[in-house]
Design a protein around this motif. Sequence first.
Motif, PDB file in Angstrom:
ATOM      1  N   TYR A   1       0.836  -1.210   0.000  1.00  0.00           N
ATOM      2  CA  TYR A   1       0.000   0.000   0.000  1.00  0.00           C
ATOM      3  C   TYR A   1       0.871   1.260   0.000  1.00  0.00           C
ATOM      4  N   TRP A   2       1.879   1.295   0.880  1.00  0.00           N
ATOM      5  CA  TRP A   2       2.745   2.480   0.957  1.00  0.00           C
ATOM      6  C   TRP A   2       3.499   2.714  -0.349  1.00  0.00           C
ATOM      7  N   ALA A   3       3.973   1.639  -0.965  1.00  0.00           N
ATOM      8  CA  ALA A   3       4.693   1.792  -2.234  1.00  0.00           C
ATOM      9  C   ALA A   3       3.768   2.340  -3.316  1.00  0.00           C
ATOM     10  N   TYR A   4       2.554   1.818  -3.393  1.00  0.00           N
ATOM     11  CA  TYR A   4       1.601   2.317  -4.382  1.00  0.00           C
ATOM     12  C   TYR A   4       1.182   3.751  -4.075  1.00  0.00           C
ATOM     13  N   SER A   5       1.098   4.108  -2.818  1.00  0.00           N
ATOM     14  CA  SER A   5       0.780   5.494  -2.442  1.00  0.00           C
ATOM     15  C   SER A   5       1.924   6.431  -2.831  1.00  0.00           C
ATOM     16  N   LEU A   6       3.136   5.959  -2.617  1.00  0.00           N
ATOM     17  CA  LEU A   6       4.313   6.768  -2.913  1.00  0.00           C
ATOM     18  C   LEU A   6       4.414   7.120  -4.394  1.00  0.00           C
ATOM     19  N   VAL A   7       4.095   6.177  -5.278  1.00  0.00           N
ATOM     20  CA  VAL A   7       4.205   6.437  -6.711  1.00  0.00           C
ATOM     21  C   VAL A   7       2.902   6.939  -7.318  1.00  0.00           C
ATOM     22  N   GLY A   8       1.873   7.101  -6.489  1.00  0.00           N
ATOM     23  CA  GLY A   8       0.627   7.691  -6.946  1.00  0.00           C
ATOM     24  C   GLY A   8      -0.358   6.739  -7.602  1.00  0.00           C
ATOM     25  N   VAL A   9      -0.175   5.431  -7.427  1.00  0.00           N
ATOM     26  CA  VAL A   9      -1.107   4.470  -7.992  1.00  0.00           C
ATOM     27  C   VAL A   9      -2.415   4.471  -7.206  1.00  0.00           C
ATOM     28  N   THR A  10      -2.317   4.702  -5.906  1.00  0.00           N
ATOM     29  CA  THR A  10      -3.515   4.768  -5.069  1.00  0.00           C
ATOM     30  C   THR A  10      -3.507   6.057  -4.261  1.00  0.00           C
ATOM     31  N   SER A  11      -4.702   6.540  -3.977  1.00  0.00           N
ATOM     32  CA  SER A  11      -4.824   7.735  -3.128  1.00  0.00           C
ATOM     33  C   SER A  11      -5.785   7.466  -1.975  1.00  0.00           C
ATOM     34  N   THR A  12      -5.991   6.191  -1.670  1.00  0.00           N
ATOM     35  CA  THR A  12      -6.889   5.790  -0.594  1.00  0.00           C
ATOM     36  C   THR A  12      -6.304   6.220   0.752  1.00  0.00           C
ATOM     37  N   PRO A  13      -7.106   6.847   1.599  1.00  0.00           N
ATOM     38  CA  PRO A  13      -6.622   7.188   2.943  1.00  0.00           C
ATOM     39  C   PRO A  13      -6.283   5.916   3.733  1.00  0.00           C
ATOM     40  N   PHE A  14      -5.328   6.044   4.652  1.00  0.00           N
ATOM     41  CA  PHE A  14      -4.842   4.877   5.394  1.00  0.00           C
ATOM     42  C   PHE A  14      -5.956   4.198   6.189  1.00  0.00           C
ATOM     43  N   GLY A  15      -6.845   4.961   6.786  1.00  0.00           N
ATOM     44  CA  GLY A  15      -7.963   4.383   7.540  1.00  0.00           C
ATOM     45  C   GLY A  15      -8.881   3.557   6.656  1.00  0.00           C
ATOM     46  N   ASP A  16      -9.165   4.063   5.465  1.00  0.00           N
ATOM     47  CA  ASP A  16      -9.981   3.301   4.517  1.00  0.00           C
ATOM     48  C   ASP A  16      -9.257   2.039   4.073  1.00  0.00           C
ATOM     49  N   TYR A  17      -7.942   2.148   3.877  1.00  0.00           N
ATOM     50  CA  TYR A  17      -7.146   0.968   3.518  1.00  0.00           C
ATOM     51  C   TYR A  17      -7.273  -0.112   4.597  1.00  0.00           C
ATOM     52  N   LEU A  18      -7.158   0.290   5.849  1.00  0.00           N
ATOM     53  CA  LEU A  18      -7.249  -0.685   6.939  1.00  0.00           C
ATOM     54  C   LEU A  18      -8.593  -1.402   6.962  1.00  0.00           C
ATOM     55  N   VAL A  19      -9.675  -0.658   6.783  1.00  0.00           N
ATOM     56  CA  VAL A  19     -11.020  -1.221   6.889  1.00  0.00           C
ATOM     57  C   VAL A  19     -11.442  -1.954   5.626  1.00  0.00           C
ATOM     58  N   TYR A  20     -11.188  -1.361   4.476  1.00  0.00           N
ATOM     59  CA  TYR A  20     -11.747  -1.888   3.231  1.00  0.00           C
ATOM     60  C   TYR A  20     -10.812  -2.808   2.439  1.00  0.00           C
ATOM     61  N   VAL A  21      -9.529  -2.780   2.755  1.00  0.00           N
ATOM     62  CA  VAL A  21      -8.592  -3.629   2.013  1.00  0.00           C
ATOM     63  C   VAL A  21      -7.881  -4.615   2.938  1.00  0.00           C
ATOM     64  N   LEU A  22      -7.228  -4.112   3.985  1.00  0.00           N
ATOM     65  CA  LEU A  22      -6.433  -4.996   4.838  1.00  0.00           C
ATOM     66  C   LEU A  22      -7.302  -6.003   5.589  1.00  0.00           C
ATOM     67  N   ALA A  23      -8.374  -5.579   6.197  1.00  0.00           N
ATOM     68  CA  ALA A  23      -9.218  -6.502   6.962  1.00  0.00           C
ATOM     69  C   ALA A  23      -9.797  -7.619   6.085  1.00  0.00           C
ATOM     70  N   PRO A  24     -10.396  -7.313   4.914  1.00  0.00           N
ATOM     71  CA  PRO A  24     -10.878  -8.409   4.065  1.00  0.00           C
ATOM     72  C   PRO A  24      -9.752  -9.308   3.540  1.00  0.00           C
ATOM     73  N   THR A  25      -8.602  -8.726   3.242  1.00  0.00           N
ATOM     74  CA  THR A  25      -7.462  -9.524   2.781  1.00  0.00           C
ATOM     75  C   THR A  25      -7.010 -10.484   3.870  1.00  0.00           C
ATOM     76  N   LEU A  26      -6.935  -9.988   5.095  1.00  0.00           N
ATOM     77  CA  LEU A  26      -6.562 -10.859   6.217  1.00  0.00           C
ATOM     78  C   LEU A  26      -7.582 -11.980   6.396  1.00  0.00           C
ATOM     79  N   ALA A  27      -8.852 -11.650   6.332  1.00  0.00           N
ATOM     80  CA  ALA A  27      -9.893 -12.661   6.505  1.00  0.00           C
ATOM     81  C   ALA A  27      -9.782 -13.749   5.437  1.00  0.00           C
TER      82      ALA A  27
END
Length: 178
Positions: free
Chosen positions: A126-152
């Motif tokens: 996520y940080w690498a994609y944020s750094l190069v501008g591939v994603t602009s998702t806020p970190f809180g949204d990343y935690l809830v909408y991407v990381l949690a489902p990925t972990l599950a």
Amino acid sequence: MYRLSRLKYVFPVGLFVCLFLDGALSHVWAPLFFHYPYSMASELVLLWLTLAYFFENGIEIPLIPFAAVAGIVADLYGSGILGLYMFLFPCVVGLTTILSKYFSSSFLSMIMIFFIELVAFSTLNYWAYSLVGVTSTPFGDYLVYVLAPTLALNLVYFVVLYWPIRTIFNWATDEKTV
């Protein structure tokens, strides 16, 4: 004695199958995996590399070179940023090596190590994609909408595939190899 065991065939084939299934499952189950606002990433390669470390039974698979090659293939096939997975997959193997020194090799310890690796891998991604501008998702949204489902999703993979993969590795590391 990696080169004298069945692992010299089983491990690369399993790694390739995991690479293939990561992409195939994401494509086939896209409506489920990527249902707005949620997004799940299948990380079977990480599962295979992690369990290979624990199940190699003293044979010492060259995991870091295999992880780097798998990363190159994953980069060329899916991510569009050459070097991200090539760097992150070997880092996960290194993290497994470090964490395994502090925990036993029980099922619960392995699932905890896999959990930590998934969080580290996904967050660095996520940080690498944020750094190069591939994603602009806020970190809180990343935690809830991407990381949690990925972990599950990937923890379900771990629970379901732990024993079949263990059986494959036990067969491949059996001393009665031909």
